[in-house]
Design a protein around this motif. Structure first.
Motif: not given
Length: 61
Positions: A2, A4-5, A53, A57
């Motif tokens: 992802d 976000k990762k 984060l 996530t």
């Protein structure tokens, strides 16, 4: 993976880099304490926001 990762990983690595740079400045006996404080605060901010984060996530996926 992802986005976000990936962004969390980049933030974490940037934070680690900032904290290491702060440690190098401190170890060399730098008299520029303002730079050490700024790099240390930014490094810690990036590090902890990146870790947060990544944690948030992975729980939602």
């Amino acid at each position: 993976m992802d986005i976000k990762k990936i962004f969390g990983t980049v933030l974490t690595l940037a934070g680690i880099g900032g904290l290491i740079y702060t440690a190098i400045l401190y170890g060399n006996g730098s008299e520029n304490t303002r730079a050490m404080v700024i790099y240390g605060i930014l490094g810690a901010l990036f590090f902890f926001s990146g870790i947060g984060l990544i944690r948030n996530t992975s729980k939602s996926s």
